[in-house]
Design a protein around this motif. Structure first.
Motif, short mmCIF file in Angstrom:
data_model
loop_
_atom_site.label_atom_id
_atom_site.label_comp_id
_atom_site.label_asym_id
_atom_site.label_seq_id
_atom_site.Cartn_x
_atom_site.Cartn_y
_atom_site.Cartn_z
N MET A 146 39.94 13.85 63.83
CA MET A 146 40.29 12.73 62.96
C MET A 146 41.74 12.87 62.50
O MET A 146 42.15 13.92 62.00
N LEU A 147 42.53 11.81 62.68
CA LEU A 147 43.90 11.82 62.21
C LEU A 147 43.95 11.79 60.70
O LEU A 147 43.15 11.11 60.05
N GLN A 148 44.91 12.50 60.12
CA GLN A 148 45.09 12.50 58.67
C GLN A 148 46.49 12.01 58.34
O GLN A 148 47.47 12.39 59.00
N LEU A 149 46.60 11.18 57.30
CA LEU A 149 47.90 10.70 56.88
C LEU A 149 48.81 11.88 56.56
O LEU A 149 48.40 12.85 55.91
N GLY A 150 50.05 11.80 57.03
CA GLY A 150 51.01 12.87 56.80
C GLY A 150 51.05 13.91 57.90
O GLY A 150 51.95 14.75 57.93
N SER A 151 50.06 13.87 58.81
CA SER A 151 50.08 14.81 59.93
C SER A 151 50.97 14.27 61.04
O SER A 151 51.33 13.08 61.05
N VAL A 152 51.35 15.14 61.95
CA VAL A 152 52.15 14.70 63.09
C VAL A 152 51.27 13.85 64.01
O VAL A 152 50.16 14.24 64.35
N PHE A 153 51.77 12.67 64.37
CA PHE A 153 51.00 11.79 65.23
C PHE A 153 50.92 12.40 66.63
O PHE A 153 51.92 12.92 67.15
N PRO A 154 49.75 12.37 67.27
CA PRO A 154 49.62 13.02 68.59
C PRO A 154 50.63 12.48 69.60
O PRO A 154 50.86 11.27 69.68
N ASN A 155 51.23 13.39 70.35
CA ASN A 155 52.10 12.97 71.45
C ASN A 155 51.24 12.74 72.69
O ASN A 155 50.15 13.29 72.83
N PHE A 156 51.74 11.90 73.58
CA PHE A 156 51.01 11.64 74.83
C PHE A 156 51.98 11.08 75.86
O PHE A 156 53.06 10.58 75.52
N LYS A 157 51.59 11.20 77.12
CA LYS A 157 52.31 10.53 78.20
C LYS A 157 51.45 9.38 78.69
O LYS A 157 50.23 9.49 78.74
N ALA A 158 52.09 8.27 79.04
CA ALA A 158 51.32 7.10 79.44
C ALA A 158 52.12 6.23 80.38
O ALA A 158 53.37 6.20 80.32
N ASN A 159 51.42 5.51 81.24
CA ASN A 159 52.05 4.49 82.06
C ASN A 159 52.17 3.22 81.23
O ASN A 159 51.23 2.82 80.53
N THR A 160 53.33 2.58 81.32
CA THR A 160 53.58 1.37 80.55
C THR A 160 54.33 0.36 81.42
O THR A 160 54.71 0.66 82.56
N PHE A 197 55.59 9.69 74.51
CA PHE A 197 55.62 8.86 73.31
C PHE A 197 56.65 9.34 72.29
O PHE A 197 57.44 8.54 71.77
N HIS A 198 56.68 10.63 71.99
CA HIS A 198 57.64 11.14 71.01
C HIS A 198 59.07 10.97 71.48
O HIS A 198 59.96 10.63 70.69
N GLU A 199 59.31 11.20 72.77
CA GLU A 199 60.66 10.99 73.30
C GLU A 199 61.05 9.52 73.22
O GLU A 199 62.20 9.18 72.89
N TRP A 200 60.11 8.64 73.53
CA TRP A 200 60.39 7.20 73.48
C TRP A 200 60.73 6.77 72.06
O TRP A 200 61.64 5.96 71.84
N LEU A 201 60.02 7.32 71.07
CA LEU A 201 60.31 6.98 69.68
C LEU A 201 61.71 7.43 69.28
O LEU A 201 62.40 6.72 68.55
N ALA A 231 60.02 8.31 61.31
CA ALA A 231 61.05 8.91 62.17
C ALA A 231 60.84 10.40 62.38
O ALA A 231 61.42 10.99 63.30
N ASN A 232 60.01 11.03 61.55
CA ASN A 232 59.66 12.45 61.72
C ASN A 232 58.38 12.64 62.52
O ASN A 232 57.83 13.73 62.57
N LYS A 233 57.91 11.55 63.14
CA LYS A 233 56.69 11.52 63.97
C LYS A 233 55.43 11.71 63.13
O LYS A 233 54.37 12.05 63.65
N LYS A 234 55.53 11.47 61.83
CA LYS A 234 54.36 11.60 60.97
C LYS A 234 53.58 10.29 60.91
O LYS A 234 54.15 9.21 60.89
N TYR A 235 52.27 10.45 60.90
CA TYR A 235 51.34 9.33 60.83
C TYR A 235 51.27 8.88 59.37
O TYR A 235 50.85 9.61 58.50
N ARG A 236 51.76 7.63 59.12
CA ARG A 236 51.92 7.18 57.75
C ARG A 236 50.91 6.14 57.30
O ARG A 236 50.64 6.02 56.10
N LEU A 237 50.37 5.36 58.24
CA LEU A 237 49.45 4.30 57.83
C LEU A 237 48.67 3.82 59.04
O LEU A 237 49.18 3.81 60.15
N SER A 238 47.41 3.42 58.80
CA SER A 238 46.65 2.77 59.86
C SER A 238 45.83 1.64 59.27
O SER A 238 45.42 1.68 58.11
N ILE A 239 45.63 0.60 60.07
CA ILE A 239 44.75 -0.50 59.73
C ILE A 239 43.88 -0.72 60.96
O ILE A 239 44.40 -0.81 62.07
N LEU A 240 42.57 -0.79 60.76
CA LEU A 240 41.65 -0.90 61.89
C LEU A 240 40.83 -2.18 61.74
O LEU A 240 40.03 -2.32 60.82
#
Length: 219
Positions: free
Chosen positions: A1-15, A22-26, A135-144
């Protein structure tokens, strides 16, 4: 489970702009990642068109938008033609990438599956998730949102404004706050600091006698 303030998971993806890390793209930008159940669907088309029109507003705030849908890149690229037509943007390059998540790996990793909404095969659809990353790759907010309910992107811009403002000042935003409204001084700020930094702050008299409701003009 993601927690606010934690580093958002990095991943590679086709787009739609090729494979990304993802982190490099950001880079040093904030990001908004928003997910969709499928390509060529009505609500998703309205949402992606809305974000395309709002790209200048995201750029003002230093935010990069990126979408995710369960189809493949080829379908995404075809779908962008419909999105541009619906949004009256036929002569522009599509202004942000769309991630292909055919395997549902990212949808599972980020806990975005909607168990109440299923496709024709009975598989749970990807919910309409919004993740805001700083900008620090931290997960700050989510809406589902459930798959059947479209998002309010004015609200998403509003919360980005609030997050960025409260990062800079010792304040919090009250209910229904919007850019330009007054704000609240954080309750942990001492009276001495309030006098120095917020000379126009107003303290509300309350039945409890506690002096925690302190409103001040926007810094």
């Amino acid at each position: 489970m993601l927690q606010l303030g934690s580093v958002f998971p990095n991943f590679k993806a086709n787009t739609t702009i090729g494979e990304i890390d993802f982190h490099e793209w950001l880079g040093n930008s904030w990001g908004i990642l928003f997910s969709h159940p499928a390509d060529f669907t009505p609500v998703c088309t309205t949402e992606l068109a809305r974000v395309a029109k709002l790209v200048p507003e995201f750029e003002k705030r230093g935010v990069k938008p990126i979408a995710l849908s369960l189809d493949n890149v080829k379908n995404h690229l075809e779908w962008t033609k419909d999105i541009k037509a619906y949004g009256n943007l036929p002569n522009v390059t599509f202004p942000y990438p769309i991630i292909a998540d055919e395997s549902r790996d990212l949808s599972v990793l980020l806990n975005m599956l909607d168990l109440d909404e299923r496709d024709s095969k009975g598989m749970p659809l990807t919910a309409r998730a919004v993740f805001i990353i700083d900008a620090n790759k931290k997960y700050r907010l989510s809406i589902l949102y459930p798959a059947t309910v479209g998002r309010n992107f004015d609200e998403i811009l509003r919360v980005i404004d609030a997050l960025q403002l409260t990062d800079k000042h010792l304040i919090a935003t009250p209910a229904d706050w919007k850019q330009g409204d007054g704000v609240m001084v954080q309750p942990t700020v001492s009276a001495e600091v309030v006098a120095e930094k917020f000379p126009n702050a107003k303290t509300f008299e309350l039945p409890s006698g506690k002096c925690y409701l302190r409103e001040t003009p926007l810094p």
